[in-house]
Design a protein around this motif. Structure first.
Motif, PDB file in Angstrom:
ATOM      1  N   GLY A 200      -3.418   2.792   6.608  1.00 22.72           N
ATOM      2  CA  GLY A 200      -3.479   1.828   7.695  1.00 22.72           C
ATOM      3  C   GLY A 200      -4.817   1.111   7.750  1.00 22.72           C
ATOM      4  N   VAL A 201      -5.897   1.849   7.566  1.00 25.06           N
ATOM      5  CA  VAL A 201      -7.233   1.244   7.558  1.00 25.06           C
ATOM      6  C   VAL A 201      -7.358   0.267   6.389  1.00 25.06           C
ATOM      7  CG1 VAL A 201      -9.699   1.714   7.273  1.00 25.06           C
ATOM      8  CG2 VAL A 201      -8.304   3.190   8.736  1.00 25.06           C
ATOM      9  N   GLN A 202      -6.848   0.647   5.218  1.00 25.76           N
ATOM     10  CA  GLN A 202      -6.888  -0.251   4.067  1.00 25.76           C
ATOM     11  C   GLN A 202      -6.108  -1.539   4.317  1.00 25.76           C
ATOM     12  OE1 GLN A 202      -5.881   1.687   0.299  1.00 25.76           O
ATOM     13  NE2 GLN A 202      -6.738   3.609   1.067  1.00 25.76           N
TER      14      GLN A 202
ATOM     15  N   LEU B 187       0.813  -1.212   0.000  1.00 28.22           N
ATOM     16  CA  LEU B 187       0.000   0.000   0.000  1.00 28.22           C
ATOM     17  C   LEU B 187       0.848   1.265   0.000  1.00 28.22           C
ATOM     18  CD1 LEU B 187      -2.795  -1.122   2.481  1.00 28.22           C
ATOM     19  CD2 LEU B 187      -3.173  -0.366   0.120  1.00 28.22           C
ATOM     20  N   LEU B 188       1.913   1.291   0.795  1.00 21.26           N
ATOM     21  CA  LEU B 188       2.759   2.485   0.870  1.00 21.26           C
ATOM     22  C   LEU B 188       3.484   2.734  -0.446  1.00 21.26           C
ATOM     23  CD1 LEU B 188       4.196   2.132   4.483  1.00 21.26           C
ATOM     24  CD2 LEU B 188       2.913   4.102   3.620  1.00 21.26           C
ATOM     25  N   PHE B 189       4.071   1.692  -1.022  1.00 26.72           N
ATOM     26  CA  PHE B 189       4.769   1.874  -2.292  1.00 26.72           C
ATOM     27  C   PHE B 189       3.798   2.281  -3.400  1.00 26.72           C
ATOM     28  CE2 PHE B 189       8.359  -1.069  -0.813  1.00 26.72           C
ATOM     29  CZ  PHE B 189       9.251  -0.021  -0.675  1.00 26.72           C
ATOM     30  N   ARG B 190       2.644   1.635  -3.434  1.00 29.13           N
ATOM     31  CA  ARG B 190       1.675   1.945  -4.490  1.00 29.13           C
ATOM     32  C   ARG B 190       1.101   3.359  -4.302  1.00 29.13           C
ATOM     33  NH1 ARG B 190       0.062  -1.493  -7.927  1.00 29.13           N
ATOM     34  NH2 ARG B 190       0.623  -3.254  -6.605  1.00 29.13           N
ATOM     35  N   ALA B 191       0.872   3.732  -3.051  1.00 28.54           N
ATOM     36  CA  ALA B 191       0.326   5.064  -2.785  1.00 28.54           C
ATOM     37  C   ALA B 191       1.253   6.149  -3.321  1.00 28.54           C
ATOM     38  CB  ALA B 191       0.113   5.251  -1.287  1.00 28.54           C
ATOM     39  N   TYR B 192       2.547   5.949  -3.157  1.00 29.87           N
ATOM     40  CA  TYR B 192       3.493   6.983  -3.583  1.00 29.87           C
ATOM     41  C   TYR B 192       3.784   6.914  -5.075  1.00 29.87           C
ATOM     42  CZ  TYR B 192       7.482  10.139  -3.555  1.00 29.87           C
ATOM     43  OH  TYR B 192       8.329  11.178  -3.810  1.00 29.87           O
ATOM     44  N   PHE B 193       4.204   5.756  -5.557  1.00 29.70           N
ATOM     45  CA  PHE B 193       4.711   5.672  -6.924  1.00 29.70           C
ATOM     46  C   PHE B 193       3.625   5.528  -7.989  1.00 29.70           C
ATOM     47  CE2 PHE B 193       8.462   4.226  -4.479  1.00 29.70           C
ATOM     48  CZ  PHE B 193       9.327   5.217  -4.896  1.00 29.70           C
ATOM     49  N   THR B 194       2.468   4.997  -7.627  1.00 26.73           N
ATOM     50  CA  THR B 194       1.391   4.833  -8.609  1.00 26.73           C
ATOM     51  C   THR B 194       0.312   5.898  -8.457  1.00 26.73           C
ATOM     52  OG1 THR B 194       1.788   2.433  -8.672  1.00 26.73           O
ATOM     53  CG2 THR B 194      -0.313   3.229  -9.546  1.00 26.73           C
TER      54      THR B 194
ATOM     55  N   GLY C 262      -6.090  -3.035   7.076  1.00 22.51           N
ATOM     56  CA  GLY C 262      -6.835  -3.835   8.037  1.00 22.51           C
ATOM     57  C   GLY C 262      -6.640  -3.420   9.477  1.00 22.51           C
ATOM     58  N   LEU C 263      -6.097  -2.228   9.704  1.00 24.55           N
ATOM     59  CA  LEU C 263      -5.878  -1.742  11.056  1.00 24.55           C
ATOM     60  C   LEU C 263      -7.047  -0.892  11.529  1.00 24.55           C
ATOM     61  CD1 LEU C 263      -2.140  -0.673  10.600  1.00 24.55           C
ATOM     62  CD2 LEU C 263      -2.986  -2.796  11.621  1.00 24.55           C
ATOM     63  N   ASP C 264      -7.162  -0.758  12.843  1.00 29.01           N
ATOM     64  CA  ASP C 264      -8.232   0.042  13.433  1.00 29.01           C
ATOM     65  C   ASP C 264      -7.945   1.529  13.235  1.00 29.01           C
ATOM     66  OD1 ASP C 264     -10.601   0.114  15.520  1.00 29.01           O
ATOM     67  OD2 ASP C 264      -9.116   1.577  16.202  1.00 29.01           O
ATOM     68  N   ARG C 265      -8.925   2.262  12.719  1.00 28.88           N
ATOM     69  CA  ARG C 265      -8.721   3.667  12.397  1.00 28.88           C
ATOM     70  C   ARG C 265      -8.316   4.494  13.618  1.00 28.88           C
ATOM     71  NH1 ARG C 265     -10.287   6.895   8.272  1.00 28.88           N
ATOM     72  NH2 ARG C 265     -11.557   5.215   7.380  1.00 28.88           N
ATOM     73  N   GLU C 266      -9.020   4.348  14.718  1.00 33.76           N
ATOM     74  CA  GLU C 266      -8.728   5.163  15.897  1.00 33.76           C
ATOM     75  C   GLU C 266      -7.345   4.844  16.454  1.00 33.76           C
ATOM     76  OE1 GLU C 266     -11.786   4.964  18.789  1.00 33.76           O
ATOM     77  OE2 GLU C 266     -13.342   5.827  17.483  1.00 33.76           O
ATOM     78  N   GLU C 267      -6.971   3.565  16.451  1.00 28.81           N
ATOM     79  CA  GLU C 267      -5.659   3.189  16.961  1.00 28.81           C
ATOM     80  C   GLU C 267      -4.549   3.756  16.081  1.00 28.81           C
ATOM     81  OE1 GLU C 267      -5.333  -1.009  17.417  1.00 28.81           O
ATOM     82  OE2 GLU C 267      -6.746  -1.107  19.102  1.00 28.81           O
ATOM     83  N   VAL C 268      -4.727   3.653  14.762  1.00 25.61           N
ATOM     84  CA  VAL C 268      -3.715   4.166  13.841  1.00 25.61           C
ATOM     85  C   VAL C 268      -3.569   5.674  13.993  1.00 25.61           C
ATOM     86  CG1 VAL C 268      -3.092   4.502  11.418  1.00 25.61           C
ATOM     87  CG2 VAL C 268      -4.029   2.324  12.156  1.00 25.61           C
ATOM     88  N   ALA C 269      -4.691   6.385  14.030  1.00 26.38           N
ATOM     89  CA  ALA C 269      -4.654   7.845  14.135  1.00 26.38           C
ATOM     90  C   ALA C 269      -3.991   8.285  15.430  1.00 26.38           C
ATOM     91  CB  ALA C 269      -6.069   8.406  14.036  1.00 26.38           C
ATOM     92  N   ALA C 270      -4.343   7.632  16.539  1.00 26.03           N
ATOM     93  CA  ALA C 270      -3.756   7.995  17.833  1.00 26.03           C
ATOM     94  C   ALA C 270      -2.246   7.758  17.817  1.00 26.03           C
ATOM     95  CB  ALA C 270      -4.413   7.194  18.951  1.00 26.03           C
ATOM     96  N   TYR C 271      -1.839   6.657  17.241  1.00 24.13           N
ATOM     97  CA  TYR C 271      -0.410   6.331  17.170  1.00 24.13           C
ATOM     98  C   TYR C 271       0.342   7.361  16.324  1.00 24.13           C
ATOM     99  CZ  TYR C 271       3.833   3.869  15.698  1.00 24.13           C
ATOM    100  OH  TYR C 271       5.135   3.531  15.405  1.00 24.13           O
ATOM    101  N   LEU C 272      -0.179   7.651  15.128  1.00 25.38           N
ATOM    102  CA  LEU C 272       0.517   8.574  14.234  1.00 25.38           C
ATOM    103  C   LEU C 272       0.593   9.990  14.795  1.00 25.38           C
ATOM    104  CD1 LEU C 272      -0.831   7.407  10.744  1.00 25.38           C
ATOM    105  CD2 LEU C 272       1.478   7.110  11.653  1.00 25.38           C
ATOM    106  N   HIS C 273      -0.390  10.377  15.581  1.00 19.85           N
ATOM    107  CA  HIS C 273      -0.383  11.727  16.157  1.00 19.85           C
ATOM    108  C   HIS C 273       0.418  11.798  17.457  1.00 19.85           C
ATOM    109  CE1 HIS C 273      -3.623  12.481  13.247  1.00 19.85           C
ATOM    110  NE2 HIS C 273      -3.312  13.751  13.404  1.00 19.85           N
ATOM    111  N   SER C 274       1.011  10.672  17.855  1.00 22.50           N
ATOM    112  CA  SER C 274       1.900  10.664  19.013  1.00 22.50           C
ATOM    113  C   SER C 274       3.349  10.712  18.520  1.00 22.50           C
ATOM    114  CB  SER C 274       1.674   9.379  19.831  1.00 22.50           C
ATOM    115  OG  SER C 274       2.228   8.249  19.157  1.00 22.50           O
ATOM    116  N   ASN C 275       4.281  10.634  19.455  1.00 23.15           N
ATOM    117  CA  ASN C 275       5.705  10.573  19.106  1.00 23.15           C
ATOM    118  C   ASN C 275       6.282   9.178  19.287  1.00 23.15           C
ATOM    119  OD1 ASN C 275       6.056  13.330  18.428  1.00 23.15           O
ATOM    120  ND2 ASN C 275       6.115  13.864  20.602  1.00 23.15           N
ATOM    121  N   GLN C 276       5.401   8.197  19.492  1.00 21.19           N
ATOM    122  CA  GLN C 276       5.863   6.836  19.748  1.00 21.19           C
ATOM    123  C   GLN C 276       6.704   6.310  18.582  1.00 21.19           C
ATOM    124  OE1 GLN C 276       2.735   4.187  20.995  1.00 21.19           O
ATOM    125  NE2 GLN C 276       3.983   2.336  20.705  1.00 21.19           N
ATOM    126  N   ASP C 277       7.837   5.730  18.897  1.00 14.98           N
ATOM    127  CA  ASP C 277       8.759   5.072  17.949  1.00 14.98           C
ATOM    128  C   ASP C 277       9.546   6.045  17.074  1.00 14.98           C
ATOM    129  OD1 ASP C 277       8.095   2.512  18.829  1.00 14.98           O
ATOM    130  OD2 ASP C 277       6.459   2.310  17.387  1.00 14.98           O
TER     131      ASP C 277
END
Length: 252
Positions: A179-181, A157-164, A183-198
């Motif tokens: 992330g949702v595409q 998904l990431l490679f296709r999103a950028y290059f295609t 198969g991940l949970d939308r709220e969990e993904v959004a919370a993670y990305l808006h944090s500084n984790q990792d």
């Protein structure tokens, strides 16, 4: 793709180089008792999807020739070609034109890469790419997905999103949708990305792998052995992995 070529990205430079004999040597990363393939890559490296496709073809050759019939796990490891790019990204064509000297040179390079991608089964549409992103958050999303068993999905998904599709991988909403595409949970993904984790972990690994001597991507490691620097032909992966299997057998 010729057996005498390798495709590699360093910084903003992506080019075809003569393929030099690869010395199969250990690299100081986490060892694995199984056939564990680690691919050091960046989501804006156009040769990284090509390299992974050639790797899969090399594994198929091993099976077809009766050399190996097991299963391989593939782990994507983070590398930032352009860590200096601002978090929101920069204008793609302007950024590359400064690096290569002219738009004409950029277009020539992109035409070459597009054909190489087509040969490997990918469709690249550089005319849709408007932003050169900072990929730290895309790497974070990949790690988040990997920990939840969705690495295969998020990688494509990431490679296709950028290059295609020409999507902006700096945009957190775009990354959340990917992330949702996957198969991940939308709220969990959004919370993670808006944090500084990792964030610091990925930056630290990026610095570590560069100190190990990895200056360009894709870079392939099989069971702790560096086997390919660049998107090598399928036959190279077949031969290199066969050599690793022999080395492991001799060590037992």
């Amino acid at each position: 793709m010729s057996e005498t070529e390798t495709l590699i990205c360093e910084g903003d430079t992506c080019e075809v180089r003569p393929a030099e004999p690869q010395t199969i040597k250990p690299i100081n990363l986490k060892p694995s008792p199984n056939l564990n393939i680690q691919i050091v890559s960046d989501w804006v490296c156009p040769f990284c999807p090509i390299g992974e496709a050639n790797l899969q073809k090399g594994l198929d050759l091993l099976r077809q020739n009766g050399i190996w019939n097991g299963e391989a796990s593939i782990e994507m490891l983070p590398f930032q070609l352009n860590p200096e790019v601002p978090e929101g990204g920069v204008d793609h064509l302007e950024h590359l034109s400064k690096k290569f000297g002219s738009r004409e040179r950029v277009e020539q390079m992109q035409d070459m890469i597009t054909q190489k991608a087509k040969d490997a089964g990918w469709e690249y549409r550089f005319d849709r790419v408007t932003i050169s992103p900072n990929t730290i958050n895309a790497h974070r999303l990949a790690r988040f997905a990997q920990e939840r068993g969705k690495q295969t999905e998020i990688t494509e998904l990431l490679f296709r999103a950028y290059f295609t599709e020409g999507k902006n991988l700096s945009d957190l909403d775009t990354l959340t949708e990917l992330g949702v595409q996957a198969g991940l949970d939308r709220e969990e993904v959004a919370a993670y990305l808006h944090s500084n984790q990792d964030v610091q972990d990925i930056r630290t690994f990026d610095q570590h792998i560069k100190r190990q001597g990895v200056q360009g991507v894709p870079f392939f490691i099989v069971n702790g052995y560096a086997v390919a620097n660049g998107a090598m032909p399928p036959e190279h992966f077949q031969n290199a992995i066969q050599e690793v299997l022999k080395l492991q057998e001799q060590a037992q």
